[in-house]
Design a protein around this motif. Structure first.
Motif, PDB file in Angstrom:
ATOM      1  N   ALA A   1      15.017  29.514 -23.393  1.00 22.27           N
ATOM      2  CA  ALA A   1      14.982  28.657 -22.200  1.00 22.27           C
ATOM      3  C   ALA A   1      13.790  28.993 -21.306  1.00 22.27           C
ATOM      4  O   ALA A   1      13.375  28.184 -20.493  1.00 22.27           O
ATOM      5  CB  ALA A   1      16.282  28.807 -21.420  1.00 22.27           C
ATOM      6  N   GLY A   2      13.238  30.200 -21.463  1.00 21.94           N
ATOM      7  CA  GLY A   2      12.084  30.573 -20.650  1.00 21.94           C
ATOM      8  C   GLY A   2      12.429  30.822 -19.199  1.00 21.94           C
ATOM      9  O   GLY A   2      11.586  30.699 -18.322  1.00 21.94           O
TER      10      GLY A   2
ATOM     11  N   LEU B   1      11.893  33.480 -13.403  1.00 23.15           N
ATOM     12  CA  LEU B   1      12.493  34.477 -12.521  1.00 23.15           C
ATOM     13  C   LEU B   1      11.503  35.595 -12.235  1.00 23.15           C
ATOM     14  O   LEU B   1      11.395  36.066 -11.104  1.00 23.15           O
ATOM     15  CB  LEU B   1      13.759  35.049 -13.164  1.00 23.15           C
ATOM     16  N   ALA B   2      10.776  35.992 -13.269  1.00 23.82           N
ATOM     17  CA  ALA B   2       9.812  37.071 -13.065  1.00 23.82           C
ATOM     18  C   ALA B   2       8.722  36.631 -12.108  1.00 23.82           C
ATOM     19  O   ALA B   2       8.313  37.391 -11.216  1.00 23.82           O
ATOM     20  CB  ALA B   2       9.207  37.481 -14.403  1.00 23.82           C
TER      21      ALA B   2
ATOM     22  N   ARG C   1      20.637  34.354  -5.428  1.00 22.95           N
ATOM     23  CA  ARG C   1      21.232  33.050  -5.632  1.00 22.95           C
ATOM     24  C   ARG C   1      20.534  32.294  -6.767  1.00 22.95           C
ATOM     25  O   ARG C   1      21.179  31.651  -7.596  1.00 22.95           O
ATOM     26  CB  ARG C   1      21.172  32.244  -4.329  1.00 22.95           C
ATOM     27  N   ILE C   2      19.236  32.413  -6.827  1.00 18.88           N
ATOM     28  CA  ILE C   2      18.499  31.735  -7.896  1.00 18.88           C
ATOM     29  C   ILE C   2      18.940  32.276  -9.255  1.00 18.88           C
ATOM     30  O   ILE C   2      19.171  31.537 -10.203  1.00 18.88           O
ATOM     31  CB  ILE C   2      16.981  31.931  -7.707  1.00 18.88           C
TER      32      ILE C   2
ATOM     33  N   GLU D   1      11.105  23.832 -10.953  1.00 16.42           N
ATOM     34  CA  GLU D   1      10.614  24.320 -12.241  1.00 16.42           C
ATOM     35  C   GLU D   1      11.733  25.014 -13.010  1.00 16.42           C
ATOM     36  O   GLU D   1      11.929  24.788 -14.205  1.00 16.42           O
ATOM     37  CB  GLU D   1       9.455  25.289 -11.996  1.00 16.42           C
ATOM     38  N   LEU D   2      12.471  25.845 -12.273  1.00 21.97           N
ATOM     39  CA  LEU D   2      13.558  26.602 -12.912  1.00 21.97           C
ATOM     40  C   LEU D   2      14.614  25.654 -13.487  1.00 21.97           C
ATOM     41  O   LEU D   2      15.040  25.799 -14.639  1.00 21.97           O
ATOM     42  CB  LEU D   2      14.195  27.522 -11.870  1.00 21.97           C
TER      43      LEU D   2
END
Lengths: 140, 318
Positions: free
Chosen positions: B43-44, B49-50, B65-66, B112-113
């Motif tokens: 899923a990348g 996140l990084a 939360r993200i 994007e996420l």
């Protein structure tokens, strides 16, 4: 008689997911889309009524599908088509146009023969549907 | 399956988009196992996140939360593989916080996420304010709002300073109409777009008090705290690295002192103030170089000195 106009008209009705894919194809090419409807199925009736303005700046097919569904909701027994316009220089024309909704009953056409001088014949295609006034055709 | 839903109509079928991507997979048998790590990788999410971790300083609560949302969406996707489906989570959000705390930046990342985990189809961000939604005369508002909503479909609609939509003092204000349409779409087109409202904490509270329907339709209320001094300095370093500048040791001291002073002044706008300070430092740096020297090397061109942060900086209002 089933009207065959525009792309895909010889195929079975497109499902919403198929419409979504086609719209996505158009958007990926940068073609803005518009929704149009009419109740006059004559093949030479090019100017259908616009359902809202053409949709510029869309990124996703959902917006077009939303308008198609709104239009279906308002005119369930009309012909509705989706047009994609290619504005690039040298083309500047409709790139893709397909019907997404049609009346339940399509009465079809009659061929009128008009005899003129010297026994020459002129032919006219007459849609049975237009015998009734606009807006009153294709009543369920 | 025909989706004939208009605004007011329920849409029973779920969007099958996710599954058609890899050719409508069969549901896995109940005793099968899936490799979580591999799924994560595919899923990348980790990259996003990084990069959120790397490029956003502080904001611990926001990051948590993200992470939670990303995990939920990933797990939902796996559940789907086993044929255990649940309703699509409600991801409308409200970001509250002072100016310059990173609300817009996070919203952009969020798009994007959500795109990466397959929740949104495009993941673009459409950023609007009251002007873009509310019309000027009767009948102007609805088409205008719908136009914006259509553009945002497949992505994130970010409404900055959302409380301006509602003007309590004028009952004939068209903002109310925009809010109603927004609510309808948030409820019925949940598959197609995510709405993020943003604004200052106290005024958003007032907004939600007068529009209780809006508050309850938003699942995630996220508060963006003000940055500490250390975090602001870190942000400054990040910004400078992007612009290929660096601070000399002395300059960092000066800058720290300046921030310390500035933080307690009115109209301090957190990261935005840092950015403005950096812009001014660059200006001063350039004119200092021209005035002082005839010869300069790469080092001189990239290093900011204390003098660049001096002058009337402390008196500046931005």
């Amino acid at each position: 008689m089933r009207i065959t106009q525009g792309t895909f008209s010889y195929l079975p009705e497109l499902t919403d997911d198929e419409i979504r894919l086609q719209v996505r194809y158009a958007l990926n090419h940068g073609w803005p889309l518009s929704v149009e409807f009419t109740d006059d199925p004559h093949p030479r009736n090019h100017y259908w009524d616009m359902w809202g303005l053409p949709m510029f700046d869309l990124k996703d097919a959902a917006g077009v599908l939303y308008e198609v569904n709104e239009c279906r909701h308002a005119y369930p027994n009309h012909y509705i088509r989706v047009n994609a316009y290619d504005a690039s220089l040298g083309r500047q024309t409709t790139a893709l146009s397909f019907i997404v909704n049609r009346p339940a009953e399509e009465p079809g056409f009659r061929l009128d023969r008009h005899e003129t001088t010297d026994r020459r014949l002129r032919y006219t295609t007459h849609p049975y549907a237009i015998e009734r006034p606009k807006g009153d055709r294709y009543r369920a | 399956m025909r989706r004939r839903g208009a605004f007011g109509m329920a849409q029973p079928d779920r969007d099958p988009e996710w599954s058609t991507e890899d050719g409508q997979e069969e549901a896995l048998p109940a005793d099968a196992t899936v490799d979580l790590a591999a799924e994560r990788k595919a899923a990348g999410i980790d990259e996003v996140l990084a990069s959120v971790d790397r490029e956003l300083v502080g904001l611990a609560a926001v990051k948590t939360r993200i992470r939670e949302i990303a995990a939920l969406l990933l797990v939902d996707r796996l559940r789907e593989r086993f044929g255990v489906s649940s309703s699509r989570p409600n991801l409308h959000m409200c970001f509250t916080g002072n100016p310059g705390t990173g609300k817009t930046t996070v919203a952009m990342r969020m798009g994007e996420l959500l795109h990466r985990v397959g929740y949104l189809e495009q993941g673009h961000l459409v950023s609007v304010t009251r002007d873009d939604l509310v019309g000027q005369y009767v009948g102007h508002t609805a088409p205008k709002t719908k136009e914006v909503l259509k553009r945002a479909m497949g992505g994130v609609l970010f409404i900055d300073e959302a409380y301006y939509l509602y003007r309590a003092e004028n009952e004939r204000d068209y903002g109310q109409e925009a809010i109603e349409i927004l609510l309808q779409v948030m409820e019925n087109q949940r598959d197609d777009l995510v709405v993020i409202l943003a604004g200052y904490t106290d005024r958003m509270d007032g907004f939600f008090t007068s529009n209780p329907g809006m508050s309850s339709r938003i699942a995630h209320h996220i508060d963006f705290p003000d940055y500490h001094l250390d975090e602001l300095v870190k942000i400054a370093h990040l910004m400078l690295r992007q612009e290929r500048y660096q601070l000399s040791c002395d300059a960092e001291e000066t800058f720290r002192a300046h921030l310390q002073h500035r933080m307690h002044q009115p109209r301090f706008a957190n990261a935005r103030s840092v950015r403005n300070a950096m812009e001014r430092a660059r200006l001063r740096h350039a004119s200092r170089l021209l005035d002082e020297t005839n010869l300069c090397d790469r080092e001189d061109l990239t290093r900011l000195e204390p003098a660049d942060f001096g002058g009337n900086l402390t008196g500046a209002q931005e």
